[in-house]
Design a protein around this motif. Structure first.
Motif, PDB file in Angstrom:
ATOM      1  N   MET A 314       0.366   5.902   2.184  1.00 20.15           N
ATOM      2  CA  MET A 314      -0.331   5.958   0.899  1.00 20.15           C
ATOM      3  C   MET A 314      -1.152   4.703   0.650  1.00 20.15           C
ATOM      4  O   MET A 314      -2.271   4.771   0.139  1.00 20.15           O
ATOM      5  N   ILE A 315      -0.607   3.551   1.033  1.00 23.01           N
ATOM      6  CA  ILE A 315      -1.346   2.298   0.878  1.00 23.01           C
ATOM      7  C   ILE A 315      -2.576   2.298   1.777  1.00 23.01           C
ATOM      8  O   ILE A 315      -3.672   1.915   1.361  1.00 23.01           O
ATOM      9  N   ALA A 316      -2.396   2.741   3.035  1.00 21.76           N
ATOM     10  CA  ALA A 316      -3.529   2.778   3.967  1.00 21.76           C
ATOM     11  C   ALA A 316      -4.607   3.726   3.467  1.00 21.76           C
ATOM     12  O   ALA A 316      -5.806   3.440   3.579  1.00 21.76           O
ATOM     13  N   HIS A 317      -4.188   4.859   2.903  1.00 23.91           N
ATOM     14  CA  HIS A 317      -5.158   5.825   2.384  1.00 23.91           C
ATOM     15  C   HIS A 317      -5.916   5.258   1.191  1.00 23.91           C
ATOM     16  O   HIS A 317      -7.121   5.478   1.050  1.00 23.91           O
ATOM     17  N   HIS A 318      -5.214   4.505   0.339  1.00 21.31           N
ATOM     18  CA  HIS A 318      -5.830   4.012  -0.891  1.00 21.31           C
ATOM     19  C   HIS A 318      -6.619   2.719  -0.669  1.00 21.31           C
ATOM     20  O   HIS A 318      -7.714   2.552  -1.213  1.00 21.31           O
ATOM     21  N   PHE A 319      -6.047   1.804   0.130  1.00 20.39           N
ATOM     22  CA  PHE A 319      -6.660   0.476   0.291  1.00 20.39           C
ATOM     23  C   PHE A 319      -7.314   0.261   1.653  1.00 20.39           C
ATOM     24  O   PHE A 319      -8.082  -0.689   1.821  1.00 20.39           O
ATOM     25  N   GLY A 320      -6.981   1.093   2.630  1.00 18.76           N
ATOM     26  CA  GLY A 320      -7.441   0.857   3.994  1.00 18.76           C
ATOM     27  C   GLY A 320      -6.348   0.208   4.824  1.00 18.76           C
ATOM     28  O   GLY A 320      -5.502  -0.528   4.308  1.00 18.76           O
ATOM     29  N   GLU A 321      -6.375   0.443   6.127  1.00 19.75           N
ATOM     30  CA  GLU A 321      -5.316  -0.043   7.007  1.00 19.75           C
ATOM     31  C   GLU A 321      -5.379  -1.545   7.254  1.00 19.75           C
ATOM     32  O   GLU A 321      -4.394  -2.147   7.680  1.00 19.75           O
ATOM     33  N   ALA A 322      -6.511  -2.146   6.970  1.00 22.47           N
ATOM     34  CA  ALA A 322      -6.694  -3.560   7.333  1.00 22.47           C
ATOM     35  C   ALA A 322      -5.725  -4.492   6.628  1.00 22.47           C
ATOM     36  O   ALA A 322      -5.412  -5.574   7.144  1.00 22.47           O
ATOM     37  N   ILE A 323      -5.219  -4.106   5.456  1.00 24.32           N
ATOM     38  CA  ILE A 323      -4.359  -5.019   4.686  1.00 24.32           C
ATOM     39  C   ILE A 323      -2.877  -4.867   5.015  1.00 24.32           C
ATOM     40  O   ILE A 323      -2.057  -5.667   4.539  1.00 24.32           O
ATOM     41  N   ILE A 324      -2.501  -3.875   5.806  1.00 22.66           N
ATOM     42  CA  ILE A 324      -1.087  -3.528   5.964  1.00 22.66           C
ATOM     43  C   ILE A 324      -0.245  -4.698   6.467  1.00 22.66           C
ATOM     44  O   ILE A 324       0.785  -5.046   5.865  1.00 22.66           O
TER      45      ILE A 324
END
Length: 356
Positions: A314-324
Motif C-alpha cells: 500500500m505504501i509503494a502504491h501510494h508513495f512509490g517504491e523508492a522510499i521503502i
C-alpha cells in the motif's frame, strides 16, 4: 467474563504472507496454537458427521498455511482414531494472495501426513473478503483466523469532510491529536465489519461449530494507547521525517490513511453479544514483552520488518517504491528509541466462539 493476561516473549503487528511467517508473528501464533488444537478436539467430540469442514480465513501463502492444516488434521485423527472423517479444507484470502504457491506445496503436504489417507482430504481456495459470505450454508465445523481481523474492509469514510479531505491531518491512524470524529469513524467501521463477519460465519457454521480468532487489539477504552496503535504513530512520524528531508511530498502524506482497528475487550464482547449468534467460550489477552528474538536484530528492526509486511504494497502504491528502504530503516530506529524510554506492549486477543 474476565480476561486472563498471558505474557509472551514476542511481538508483531498485522497480517500478510510475510508477517504471517515472520519470527514475531510465528512465535505468537505458536504459543497460542495449543488453544486452537484443544478447540478442534472439542469439535471432534461433539460432531457425528462423516466429514468435517475447516476454514482458514486470511490464510496467506507461506509455509505456516499448510502446517496449520496438518496439525489440525492430525489432531482430529488422534481424537477420533476409529472414525476418521473426510476433511473439507477451505483456504481463504484476498484474490491477490498467491494461492498457486499453496497448491504447489500440496504433494509434499500429503506426503508428510503419514497416518492420513490422502484421498479423504479435499483442499480448496476461496478468494474474497471475509467481510461477507464465502461458503455454503452450514458446511463448516471449525474456523480459525490469525492476525487478520484487525484489518478493516476499507478506510472509514467518516474521516473525510464534504470536500473529501481527511479530518485526521498529520496522522495516518487514530492518535491523541485526532478529532473525536475520527475515533468514532474508525469504531463505526469496526462495528460494521465485525457484525458482518459474525453474521456471515453464523450462516456457514453448523450448530455447535467453533471459531478461534486471533487479532491485535488494545488494553483500555482510550483509542490512542501505547500498544499497537502507537506503532502507527511511529510510522506516521517516520513518513513525516521523510517529508522534512525532501524525500516525500507532504500532500501525498496528507492523503494516506490505514484501514486498521485495534479493538478493546469490551468492544469485542459487545459486538458478539449484539450479533447474538455466538457464545464466548474464551477471551484471553496476550501482552507482548520486550525481548530480542533471533539473528541479533534489535526489537525495532523486527517490528519494522513485520509492519513493512503489512503496509509495503500500500505504501509503494501510494508513495512509490523508492522510499521503502529508508522509511523502514527510520521506523526501526524510532521504535528502538521509544522502547528505550518506555516499553511498548502490543496486545493480542485470542477469542474462542461457539455457534449457538
Amino acid at each position: 467474563m474476565g480476561v486472563e493476561k498471558v505474557f509472551h516473549m514476542t511481538g508483531g503487528v498485522g497480517e500478510t504472507s510475510y508477517s504471517r511467517n515472520s519470527s514475531l508473528q510465528k512465535k505468537a501464533s505458536d504459543m497460542m496454537k495449543h488453544i486452537i488444537l484443544e478447540t478442534v478436539e472439542e469439535v471432534c467430540l461433539t460432531t457425528k458427521s462423516k466429514s468435517i469442514g475447516i476454514a482458514d480465513l486470511g490464510c496467506s501463502s507461506g509455509p505456516n498455511t499448510l502446517s496449520n492444516v496438518k496439525e489440525i488434521i492430525e489432531t482430529v485423527q488422534r481424537t477420533s482414531p476409529n472414525n476418521i472423517p473426510e476433511f473439507l479444507v477451505f483456504l481463504n484470502d484476498l484474490p491477490t494472495n498467491d494461492f498457486n504457491a499453496i497448491f504447489q506445496a500440496l504433494p509434499d503436504f500429503r506426503h508428510q501426513l503419514k497416518s492420513a489417507v490422502p484421498s479423504n482430504i479435499y483442499i480448496a481456495a476461496y478468494p474474497g473478503s471475509f467481510y461477507g459470505r464465502l461458503f455454503p450454508d452450514h458446511c463448516l465445523h471449525f474456523i480459525y483466523s490469525t492476525y487478520s481481523l484487525h484489518r478493516l474492509s476499507r478506510i472509514p469514510p467518516g474521516i473525510y469532510d464534504e470536500q473529501g479531505r481527511s479530518m485526521n491531518k498529520d496522522n495516518i491512524y487514530i492518535s491523541e491529536k485526532s478529532s473525536p470524529l475520527v475515533s468514532e469513524a474508525y469504531f463505526k467501521q469496526f462495528q460494521e465489519d465485525y457484525s458482518l463477519f459474525l453474521s456471515s460465519r453464523s450462516e456457514e457454521l453448523v450448530s455447535g461449530g467453533k471459531m478461534v480468532l486471533i487479532l491485535l487489539g488494545r488494553e483500555g477504552l482510550h483509542h490512542a494507547d501505547r500498544g499497537n496503535t502507537f506503532f502507527w504513530k511511529i510510522l506516521s512520524k517516520s513518513l513525516t521525517n521523510l517529508v522534512s528531508k525532501g524525500d516525500l511530498e507532504k500532500e501525498r502524506l496528507d492523503s494516506y490513511e490505514v484501514h486498521f482497528y485495534a479493538p478493546c475487550k469490551e468492544e469485542i464482547e459487545d459486538m458478539v453479544n449484539r450479533e447474538g449468534s455466538f457464545e464466548v467460550d474464551r477471551l484471553e489477552m496476550f501482552e507482548v514483552e520486550k525481548n530480542i528474538i533471533g539473528n541479533g536484530m534489535s526489537y525495532g528492526t523486527m517490528v519494522a520488518m513485520t509492519v513493512r509486511a503489512i503496509q509495503e504494497s500500500m505504501i509503494a502504491h501510494h508513495f512509490g517504491e523508492a522510499i521503502i528502504e529508508s522509511l523502514f530503516e527510520e521506523y526501526g530506529r524510532l521504535v528502538d528509541e521509544e522502547m528505550a524510554k518506555e516499553e511498548i506492549r502490543p496486545i493480542t486477543f485470542l477469542l474462542v466462539l461457539t455457534k449457538l
